[in-house]
Design a protein around this motif. Structure first.
Motif, PDB file in Angstrom:
ATOM      1  N   SER A   1       0.564  -1.314   0.127  1.00  0.00           N
ATOM      2  CA  SER A   1      -0.150  -0.023   0.238  1.00  0.00           C
ATOM      3  C   SER A   1       1.013   0.931  -0.200  1.00  0.00           C
ATOM      4  CB  SER A   1      -0.888   0.073   0.978  1.00  0.00           C
ATOM      5  OG  SER A   1      -1.609   1.069   0.940  1.00  0.00           O
TER       6      SER A   1
ATOM      7  N   ARG B   1       1.813   4.853  -0.468  1.00  0.00           N
ATOM      8  CA  ARG B   1       1.357   6.877  -0.040  1.00  0.00           C
ATOM      9  C   ARG B   1       2.279   7.683  -0.499  1.00  0.00           C
ATOM     10  NH1 ARG B   1      -2.341   5.732   4.024  1.00  0.00           N
ATOM     11  NH2 ARG B   1      -3.200   3.925   3.477  1.00  0.00           N
TER      12      ARG B   1
ATOM     13  N   GLU C   1      -4.400   5.218  -2.382  1.00  0.00           N
ATOM     14  CA  GLU C   1      -3.567   4.624  -2.700  1.00  0.00           C
ATOM     15  C   GLU C   1      -2.961   4.268  -3.347  1.00  0.00           C
ATOM     16  OE1 GLU C   1      -3.806   0.494   0.237  1.00  0.00           O
ATOM     17  OE2 GLU C   1      -5.522   1.500  -0.144  1.00  0.00           O
TER      18      GLU C   1
ATOM     19  N   HIS D   1      -4.574  -7.178   2.603  1.00  0.00           N
ATOM     20  CA  HIS D   1      -3.822  -5.665   2.202  1.00  0.00           C
ATOM     21  C   HIS D   1      -4.911  -4.858   3.170  1.00  0.00           C
ATOM     22  CE1 HIS D   1      -7.114  -2.301   0.297  1.00  0.00           C
ATOM     23  NE2 HIS D   1      -5.712  -2.339  -0.248  1.00  0.00           N
ATOM     24  N   ARG D   2      -5.435  -5.298   3.818  1.00  0.00           N
ATOM     25  CA  ARG D   2      -5.696  -4.447   5.295  1.00  0.00           C
ATOM     26  C   ARG D   2      -4.412  -4.158   6.244  1.00  0.00           C
ATOM     27  NH1 ARG D   2     -10.331  -7.141   4.291  1.00  0.00           N
ATOM     28  NH2 ARG D   2      -9.968  -8.925   5.633  1.00  0.00           N
TER      29      ARG D   2
ATOM     30  N   ASP E   1      -0.248   3.207   7.473  1.00  0.00           N
ATOM     31  CA  ASP E   1      -1.101   4.183   8.123  1.00  0.00           C
ATOM     32  C   ASP E   1      -0.324   4.990   9.546  1.00  0.00           C
ATOM     33  OD1 ASP E   1      -3.281   5.387   6.374  1.00  0.00           O
ATOM     34  OD2 ASP E   1      -4.170   3.456   8.077  1.00  0.00           O
TER      35      ASP E   1
ATOM     36  N   ARG F   1      -2.283  -1.602   4.525  1.00  0.00           N
ATOM     37  CA  ARG F   1      -2.362  -0.031   4.866  1.00  0.00           C
ATOM     38  C   ARG F   1      -2.839  -0.095   5.995  1.00  0.00           C
ATOM     39  NH1 ARG F   1      -8.440   1.366   2.558  1.00  0.00           N
ATOM     40  NH2 ARG F   1      -8.515   3.697   3.425  1.00  0.00           N
TER      41      ARG F   1
END
Length: 647
Positions: free
Chosen positions: A441, A443, A474, A521-522, A529, A525
């Motif tokens: 992921s 950013r 994302e 994926h979670r 974060d 992420r």
């Protein structure tokens, strides 16, 4: 018939004269040896002194006069022969000369010699300006005289040029028959000329110039000399005209050669343009790239070619180019951003690669050669072809990225099933479902780079046989591999360099089933974060690498993995050696890192504690007592204690 025989001498005196002087035939001897005129008087004087009879004296006088007439005729004949010989030689010389100046030089030199003049010169007419201009002199000493321009009708030369008639003057400066001009008379006076003769150089009815002879003393020119100079002028006029015609012919040939050279160059340029067009058209059909276009351009035009993107980064090059300097790249971008067509900047030729609304890049040809219109159009056509190839690649990449992105979106949203359609989609994108994959992921620090980041990710994933999709702010990637942390850091570094902005990448995995992708994926992420919350804007990591934080955010809460990562070397050492390093470590932290109290609780000597701590440093790393590591180790010890003897 009268008897012309000489009578015999009638007196002794006459006999003596005949003996001393001979008969009147003595004059023939004088003629034969080309005696001077005074010598022809001697036979008559000798006869008179000897007392010759009047008849004899009269006969001798008549013979003398006849001999002088013959002598004069012979001299005139010899002079005429010399003049004819000189004219013949002049004609030969003029025939061998092709340039105007040598022709005129030969004419004035012969004129001065034949007329025995002090100065000879020639002027050529300029009908447009209405004057005859001094062109060549022989014997002149005055610079002003050699630069003389004579208007038609003025002075002797202007009158000859205007009337096409010969004129002469015994004393020119005081001769009232001519219209005198101050600048003409001053030049004549500076040259000290007195007697002058000028004859026209005529071609039919047209006068092309005037031929002159002049003396610095009072030596008038005879009619015979005027005729002779006129003959020279006729030869000179023909030679001047031939020289002019030859010069015109040369000029016409040179112009024709120049035109032919231009035609040949134009034909070669058209041939080069056609060849370049055909080859570049083949590149479009065959799916070539910017490097192929660059190779065609340098082969046709020479030099070295750089293909730059919109930001000035080099995409391709050909011709062994020297890298562009920073100031040159700045100049190229400035020119390409505001100008269309080919623009020259020093030894750089710049052609923008652009669509009607967007600058895609720039072609920069470095060459010291001048580019003609056809060659500039070749460079512009190359820029157009490069734009087409880039758009085609972008379209193909966008289509493939869309297919890959849609497949990844379906996997992330749990819409994928085991149907034949899914398998066909997977085969189409070349995804190896049997290999482990990591989920990333990413950013960007700036949202304005999101579009370029998505394009880069799609290209990167396609090259790595993975998937990529843009989801809001994302960028999600599914890439082959079993090291999520290493992959995250590599992507963060390469994508950040491509965008020139910090990129943060969280990772999870590896996953071995497509059904595991949403959960991974979670976790990725949450990892991204966390990195952002920790202000690690230009970094990548997975949950395990984040230690305690990773344990808290990890999708599976994998305590065993955290325990092995943090405390595994110590546990393994105790199991193999039967030591109690784990207990020593717990006691050390419980006593707030006090060595003596640790020794008391363990009932060992303090040196033993030192040795065990040294061993722990070798197993855990020298930074194990740093606050962050110490916290993770204490948590791992607590987990180990909570899991019990079977943990």
């Amino acid at each position: 018939m009268r008897d012309r025989t000489v009578p015999p001498p009638r007196t002794p005196g006459e006999m003596m004269v005949r003996t001393r002087t001979g008969t009147p035939a003595v004059f023939l001897d004088l003629l034969a040896r080309e005696a001077a005129p005074a010598e022809f008087e001697e036979p008559v004087l000798a006869a008179r002194a000897a007392g010759a009879a009047p008849e004899t004296l009269a006969e001798l006088e008549a013979a003398r006069l006849t001999a002088l007439r013959v002598r004069g005729g012979m001299q005139r004949q010899a002079r005429r022969e010399a003049e004819l010989t000189a004219l013949f030689d002049l004609a030969g010389d003029l025939a061998a000369l092709h340039d105007l100046d040598p022709v005129l030089e030969a004419v004035v030199r012969r004129a001065r010699r034949l007329l025995d003049a002090d100065v000879a010169y020639v002027t050529l007419n300029d009908d447009e300006r209405g004057e005859t201009r001094m062109r060549m002199t022989d014997g002149s000493v005055s610079a002003a005289f050699r630069r003389l321009r004579i208007p038609f009708g003025d002075g002797l030369g202007g009158l000859v040029a205007q009337t096409a008639m010969p004129y002469s003057s015994d004393r020119y400066l005081s001769d009232p028959q001519f219209r005198h001009r101050a600048h003409i008379d001053e030049a004549v006076a500076e040259e000290a000329l007195v007697a002058m003769l000028g004859v026209p150089m005529r071609l039919g009815s047209r006068v092309v110039g005037v031929l002159y002879a002049a003396n610095r003393g009072e030596r008038p020119f005879t009619p015979e000399q005027s005729v002779l100079l006129g003959t020279l002028a006729a030869h000179a006029a023909l030679a001047v005209e031939n020289a002019r015609l030859l010069a015109d012919t040369r000029a016409a040939l040179e112009e024709l050669d120049t035109v032919n050279g231009r035609i040949r160059a134009r034909s070669a340029a058209i041939e080069r343009a056609a060849q370049a067009h055909d080859r570049m058209a083949a590149l479009v059909v065959g799916g070539g790239g910017p490097a192929d276009v660059a190779a065609v351009v340098t082969e046709v035009l020479g030099g070295a070619l750089h293909v730059l993107d919109a930001d000035g980064r080099r995409l391709a090059a050909s011709g062994g180019p020297v890298p562009l300097a920073e100031d040159e790249i700045s100049a190229v971008l400035a020119v390409a951003g505001v100008r269309s067509g080919t623009v020259r900047h020093g030894d750089l030729w710049i052609a923008p690669i652009a669509t009607p609304g967007e600058l895609l890049g720039t072609l920069v040809l470095r060459t010291r050669e001048e580019l003609g219109d056809a060659d500039r159009r070749i460079l512009e056509r190359a820029a157009l072809v490069t734009a087409m190839l880039m758009l085609l690649r972008c379209s193909a990449a966008e289509a493939e990225a869309r297919v890959r992105g849609e497949l990844l979106d379906d996997l992330l949203d749990g819409r994928a099933d085991a149907s034949g359609a899914l398998e066909a989609r997977i085969r189409r994108v070349g995804l190896d479902t049997g290999a482990p994959h990591v989920v990333l992921s990413a950013r960007c620090a700036s949202s304005r780079h999101h579009g370029r980041a998505a394009f880069w990710a799609a290209s990167y994933a396609a090259t790595a046989h993975g998937l990529a999709a843009a989801r809001g702010e994302e960028i999600v990637l599914l890439l082959p591999g079993s090291g999520p942390g290493d992959t995250a850091r590599r992507v963060a570094k390469e994508l950040g360099a491509a965008l020139a902005t910090p990129v943060t990448v969280g990772a999870a995995g590896p996953v071995r089933e497509l059904a595991e992708v949403p959960a991974a994926h979670r976790e990725a992420r949450r990892c991204a974060d966390t990195l952002l919350a920790l202000d690690r804007l230009d970094d990548g990591a997975d949950a395990r690498e984040l230690g305690l934080v990773g344990l808290l955010i990890g999708a599976h809460r994998d305590a065993r993995a955290f325990l092995e990562t943090t405390l595994g070397p110590v546990l393994d050492y105790d199991a193999r050696r039967g030591t109690s390093l784990v207990r020593t470590l717990e006691t050390y932290f419980d006593t707030r890192c006090a060595l003596s109290r640790t020794a008391e609780r363990l009932h060992v000597h303090i040196n033993t504690v030192h040795q065990r701590l040294h061993r722990l440093g070798r197993l855990l790393g020298e930074d194990w007592q740093e606050p962050e590591r110490a916290l993770e180790i204490q948590l791992a010890l607590r987990l180990h204690r909570l899991r019990g003897p079977h943990g």
